[in-house]
Write a protein that holds these residues in place. Structure first.
Motif, PDB file in Angstrom:
ATOM      1  N   GLN A  29       0.722  -1.065   0.226  1.00  0.00           N
ATOM      2  CA  GLN A  29       0.090  -0.155  -0.116  1.00  0.00           C
ATOM      3  C   GLN A  29       0.855   1.251  -0.004  1.00  0.00           C
ATOM      4  O   GLN A  29       0.546   2.276  -0.706  1.00  0.00           O
ATOM      5  CB  GLN A  29      -0.987   0.058   1.278  1.00  0.00           C
ATOM      6  CG  GLN A  29      -1.985  -0.932   0.849  1.00  0.00           C
ATOM      7  CD  GLN A  29      -2.728  -1.337   2.216  1.00  0.00           C
ATOM      8  OE1 GLN A  29      -2.284  -1.066   3.600  1.00  0.00           O
ATOM      9  NE2 GLN A  29      -4.099  -1.918   1.927  1.00  0.00           N
ATOM     10  N   LYS A  30       1.826   1.297   0.797  1.00  0.00           N
ATOM     11  CA  LYS A  30       2.655   2.378   0.990  1.00  0.00           C
ATOM     12  C   LYS A  30       3.611   2.514  -0.449  1.00  0.00           C
ATOM     13  O   LYS A  30       3.604   3.841  -0.862  1.00  0.00           O
ATOM     14  CB  LYS A  30       3.643   2.279   2.026  1.00  0.00           C
ATOM     15  CG  LYS A  30       3.088   2.389   3.332  1.00  0.00           C
ATOM     16  CD  LYS A  30       2.488   3.601   3.572  1.00  0.00           C
ATOM     17  CE  LYS A  30       2.872   4.737   3.624  1.00  0.00           C
ATOM     18  NZ  LYS A  30       1.982   6.039   3.886  1.00  0.00           N
ATOM     19  N   THR A  31       4.130   1.533  -1.066  1.00  0.00           N
ATOM     20  CA  THR A  31       4.809   1.562  -1.999  1.00  0.00           C
ATOM     21  C   THR A  31       4.064   2.297  -3.301  1.00  0.00           C
ATOM     22  O   THR A  31       4.507   2.981  -4.375  1.00  0.00           O
ATOM     23  CB  THR A  31       5.589   0.641  -2.332  1.00  0.00           C
ATOM     24  OG1 THR A  31       4.890  -0.529  -2.532  1.00  0.00           O
ATOM     25  CG2 THR A  31       6.950   0.335  -1.484  1.00  0.00           C
ATOM     26  N   TYR A  36       5.991   3.108  -6.891  1.00  0.00           N
ATOM     27  CA  TYR A  36       7.110   2.102  -6.855  1.00  0.00           C
ATOM     28  C   TYR A  36       7.528   1.306  -8.167  1.00  0.00           C
ATOM     29  O   TYR A  36       8.543   1.312  -8.853  1.00  0.00           O
ATOM     30  CB  TYR A  36       6.990   1.142  -5.703  1.00  0.00           C
ATOM     31  CG  TYR A  36       8.049   0.219  -5.431  1.00  0.00           C
ATOM     32  CD1 TYR A  36       9.288   0.320  -4.598  1.00  0.00           C
ATOM     33  CD2 TYR A  36       7.883  -1.485  -5.775  1.00  0.00           C
ATOM     34  CE1 TYR A  36      10.224  -0.716  -4.378  1.00  0.00           C
ATOM     35  CE2 TYR A  36       8.975  -2.331  -5.579  1.00  0.00           C
ATOM     36  CZ  TYR A  36       9.918  -1.627  -4.728  1.00  0.00           C
ATOM     37  OH  TYR A  36      10.884  -2.779  -4.572  1.00  0.00           O
ATOM     38  N   SER A  37       6.315   0.937  -8.731  1.00  0.00           N
ATOM     39  CA  SER A  37       6.541   0.012 -10.046  1.00  0.00           C
ATOM     40  C   SER A  37       6.943   0.842 -11.217  1.00  0.00           C
ATOM     41  O   SER A  37       7.309   0.114 -12.267  1.00  0.00           O
ATOM     42  CB  SER A  37       5.044  -0.697 -10.363  1.00  0.00           C
ATOM     43  OG  SER A  37       4.009   0.350 -10.419  1.00  0.00           O
ATOM     44  N   TYR A  38       6.979   2.214 -10.931  1.00  0.00           N
ATOM     45  CA  TYR A  38       7.528   2.843 -12.104  1.00  0.00           C
ATOM     46  C   TYR A  38       9.181   3.197 -12.020  1.00  0.00           C
ATOM     47  O   TYR A  38       9.732   3.953 -12.936  1.00  0.00           O
ATOM     48  CB  TYR A  38       7.150   4.238 -12.123  1.00  0.00           C
ATOM     49  CG  TYR A  38       5.589   4.227 -12.735  1.00  0.00           C
ATOM     50  CD1 TYR A  38       5.005   4.517 -13.954  1.00  0.00           C
ATOM     51  CD2 TYR A  38       4.379   3.849 -11.710  1.00  0.00           C
ATOM     52  CE1 TYR A  38       3.834   4.345 -14.369  1.00  0.00           C
ATOM     53  CE2 TYR A  38       3.068   3.701 -12.079  1.00  0.00           C
ATOM     54  CZ  TYR A  38       2.744   3.959 -13.537  1.00  0.00           C
ATOM     55  OH  TYR A  38       1.528   3.904 -13.910  1.00  0.00           O
ATOM     56  N   PRO A  46      11.238   0.855 -19.985  1.00  0.00           N
ATOM     57  CA  PRO A  46      10.614   0.937 -18.548  1.00  0.00           C
ATOM     58  C   PRO A  46       9.731  -0.101 -18.499  1.00  0.00           C
ATOM     59  O   PRO A  46       8.748  -0.466 -19.338  1.00  0.00           O
ATOM     60  CB  PRO A  46      10.138   2.278 -18.718  1.00  0.00           C
ATOM     61  CG  PRO A  46      10.612   3.121 -19.785  1.00  0.00           C
ATOM     62  CD  PRO A  46      10.963   2.203 -20.456  1.00  0.00           C
ATOM     63  N   ILE A  47       9.635  -1.016 -17.386  1.00  0.00           N
ATOM     64  CA  ILE A  47       8.716  -2.111 -16.958  1.00  0.00           C
ATOM     65  C   ILE A  47       8.039  -1.720 -15.875  1.00  0.00           C
ATOM     66  O   ILE A  47       8.376  -1.395 -14.778  1.00  0.00           O
ATOM     67  CB  ILE A  47       9.467  -3.400 -16.978  1.00  0.00           C
ATOM     68  CG1 ILE A  47       8.686  -4.612 -16.604  1.00  0.00           C
ATOM     69  CG2 ILE A  47      10.478  -3.139 -15.774  1.00  0.00           C
ATOM     70  CD1 ILE A  47       9.549  -5.910 -16.619  1.00  0.00           C
ATOM     71  N   ILE A  48       6.427  -1.704 -15.978  1.00  0.00           N
ATOM     72  CA  ILE A  48       5.996  -1.029 -14.766  1.00  0.00           C
ATOM     73  C   ILE A  48       5.424  -2.326 -14.016  1.00  0.00           C
ATOM     74  O   ILE A  48       4.264  -2.690 -14.036  1.00  0.00           O
ATOM     75  CB  ILE A  48       4.734  -0.308 -15.492  1.00  0.00           C
ATOM     76  CG1 ILE A  48       5.189   0.778 -16.555  1.00  0.00           C
ATOM     77  CG2 ILE A  48       3.983   0.323 -14.177  1.00  0.00           C
ATOM     78  CD1 ILE A  48       3.955   1.524 -17.240  1.00  0.00           C
ATOM     79  N   GLN A  49       6.157  -2.694 -13.189  1.00  0.00           N
ATOM     80  CA  GLN A  49       5.839  -3.986 -12.384  1.00  0.00           C
ATOM     81  C   GLN A  49       6.497  -4.040 -11.099  1.00  0.00           C
ATOM     82  O   GLN A  49       7.711  -3.385 -10.995  1.00  0.00           O
ATOM     83  CB  GLN A  49       6.159  -5.373 -13.299  1.00  0.00           C
ATOM     84  CG  GLN A  49       5.434  -5.544 -14.454  1.00  0.00           C
ATOM     85  CD  GLN A  49       4.157  -5.714 -14.599  1.00  0.00           C
ATOM     86  OE1 GLN A  49       3.575  -5.971 -13.496  1.00  0.00           O
ATOM     87  NE2 GLN A  49       3.437  -5.317 -15.564  1.00  0.00           N
ATOM     88  N   TYR A  50       5.933  -4.640 -10.205  1.00  0.00           N
ATOM     89  CA  TYR A  50       6.653  -4.927  -9.044  1.00  0.00           C
ATOM     90  C   TYR A  50       7.881  -6.235  -9.426  1.00  0.00           C
ATOM     91  O   TYR A  50       7.465  -7.279 -10.058  1.00  0.00           O
ATOM     92  CB  TYR A  50       5.947  -5.659  -8.041  1.00  0.00           C
ATOM     93  CG  TYR A  50       5.410  -4.301  -7.163  1.00  0.00           C
ATOM     94  CD1 TYR A  50       4.513  -3.360  -7.803  1.00  0.00           C
ATOM     95  CD2 TYR A  50       5.677  -4.125  -5.758  1.00  0.00           C
ATOM     96  CE1 TYR A  50       4.021  -2.515  -7.031  1.00  0.00           C
ATOM     97  CE2 TYR A  50       5.114  -3.064  -5.274  1.00  0.00           C
ATOM     98  CZ  TYR A  50       4.380  -2.281  -5.519  1.00  0.00           C
ATOM     99  OH  TYR A  50       4.066  -1.110  -4.941  1.00  0.00           O
ATOM    100  N   ALA A 230       1.483  -7.693  -7.218  1.00  0.00           N
ATOM    101  CA  ALA A 230       0.255  -6.802  -7.974  1.00  0.00           C
ATOM    102  C   ALA A 230      -0.828  -7.703  -8.476  1.00  0.00           C
ATOM    103  O   ALA A 230      -1.680  -7.295  -8.970  1.00  0.00           O
ATOM    104  CB  ALA A 230       0.916  -5.868  -9.070  1.00  0.00           C
ATOM    105  N   ALA A 231      -0.618  -8.901  -8.532  1.00  0.00           N
ATOM    106  CA  ALA A 231      -1.502  -9.886  -9.337  1.00  0.00           C
ATOM    107  C   ALA A 231      -1.953 -10.797  -8.130  1.00  0.00           C
ATOM    108  O   ALA A 231      -2.362 -11.945  -8.613  1.00  0.00           O
ATOM    109  CB  ALA A 231      -0.497 -10.714  -9.998  1.00  0.00           C
ATOM    110  N   ALA A 232      -2.265 -10.445  -7.194  1.00  0.00           N
ATOM    111  CA  ALA A 232      -2.851 -11.480  -6.125  1.00  0.00           C
ATOM    112  C   ALA A 232      -3.949 -12.017  -6.464  1.00  0.00           C
ATOM    113  O   ALA A 232      -5.087 -11.214  -6.897  1.00  0.00           O
ATOM    114  CB  ALA A 232      -3.016 -10.644  -5.017  1.00  0.00           C
ATOM    115  N   GLY A 233      -4.478 -13.251  -6.396  1.00  0.00           N
ATOM    116  CA  GLY A 233      -5.709 -13.792  -7.068  1.00  0.00           C
ATOM    117  C   GLY A 233      -5.688 -13.893  -8.770  1.00  0.00           C
ATOM    118  O   GLY A 233      -6.490 -14.300  -9.178  1.00  0.00           O
TER     119      GLY A 233
END
Ligand SMILES: C[S@@+](CC[C@H](N)C(=O)[O-])C[C@H]1O[C@@H](n2cnc3c(N)ncnc32)[C@H](O)[C@@H]1O
Length: 241
Positions: A29-31, A36-38, A46-50, A230-233
């Motif tokens: 939540q904080k990141t 953060y993913s940027y 640029p890869i917009i991911q955790y 970022a892909a829980a579930g």
């Protein structure tokens, strides 16, 4: 050859630890608030991911050896190039079909000039436009098995339509990954300008999809060990042809 030190029992125990779960969720939540993913790139794009999700995708690709990876939502092309780099390492003639409603000229030029460009087919248009899905299906008929990663418009209706359009391309043992399901959990101020948010998100689309689909199930082992994802579930394994 794969050597995997992963211990499913230890990972399940970690995931069941409420304090660890809480800390992981708070970190997320904080990141998220700090975009953060940027912060990252893959081989220059640029890869917009955790990063945790990139590791999980790498593990899936190495294990399942897709011939075609479909990515909806290309943006700057970092994940597209990541997929192309994995396919290059696999040997074969695998390719990535990258779909985006708007591929900005500077992004297209950089992706097309990339050393791995020969493995990438960019398709401009909405991922749920029948003309686009037909182009992807045509490529999928020639390159198998197919892996799908959905990362475009995050509204429930759109993701559900994507799940319906692209899930038939994935065969038993293959993965369909829905990114940004955690839109459901993070501070909703992040989406003030967006058509999606809590209750109208990739996660709510996945729930709706799984309620009626019998070919896919959640591979919970992946999120158990990632904790931060970022892909829980959203890591769905095809269990039936
Ligand atoms: C989160 S970004 C993708 C990030 C990228 N997958 C990565 O990992 O770096 C979302 C992208 O989805 C695209 N998009 C939005 N609506 C779309 C639609 N209906 N069809 C296809 N792409 C769409 C946007 O143009 C944007 O480039």
């Amino acid at each position: 050859m794969t050597h995997d030190p992963y211990d499913p029992e230890a990972a399940a125990k970690m995931a069941a630890d409420r304090e660890t779960q809480k800390l992981a969720r708070q970190f997320f939540q904080k990141t998220y608030e700090h975009r953060y993913s940027y912060n990252f790139s893959w081989l220059g794009r640029p890869i917009i991911q955790y990063p945790q999700d990139v590791i999980a995708l790498q593990e899936i690709i190495w294990r399942t050896r897709p011939g075609l990876i479909v990515e909806t939502g290309v943006a700057h092309g970092g994940l597209t190039v990541f997929f192309a780099s994995m396919l290059e390492l696999l040997g074969g003639d695998g390719e990535v079909a990258g779909v985006d409603i708007e591929i900005r000229p500077h992004n297209r030029a950089a992706i097309e000039a990339h050393p791995l460009a020969r493995r990438i087919r960019l398709i401009e248009g909405s991922s749920v436009d029948p003309k686009v899905t037909a182009q992807v299906a045509e490529r999928a008929a020639r390159k198998r098995p197919v892996m799908v990663v959905l990362d475009s418009n995050h509204s429930q209706a759109h993701v559900l339509a994507e799940l319906q359009a692209y899930s038939p391309l994935v065969a038993r043992g293959g993965y369909l990954v829905v990114m940004d399901t955690i839109v459901e959990w993070v501070d909703q101020r992040a989406f003030a300008e967006r058509p999606w948010g809590r209750g109208d998100s990739p996660m709510s689309a996945v729930r709706q999809f799984l309620a009626v689909d019998d070919r896919f199930e959640l591979d919970a082992r992946i999120e158990e060990k990632l904790l931060i994802t970022a892909a829980a579930g959203g890591y769905l394994l095809c269990v039936k042809d």
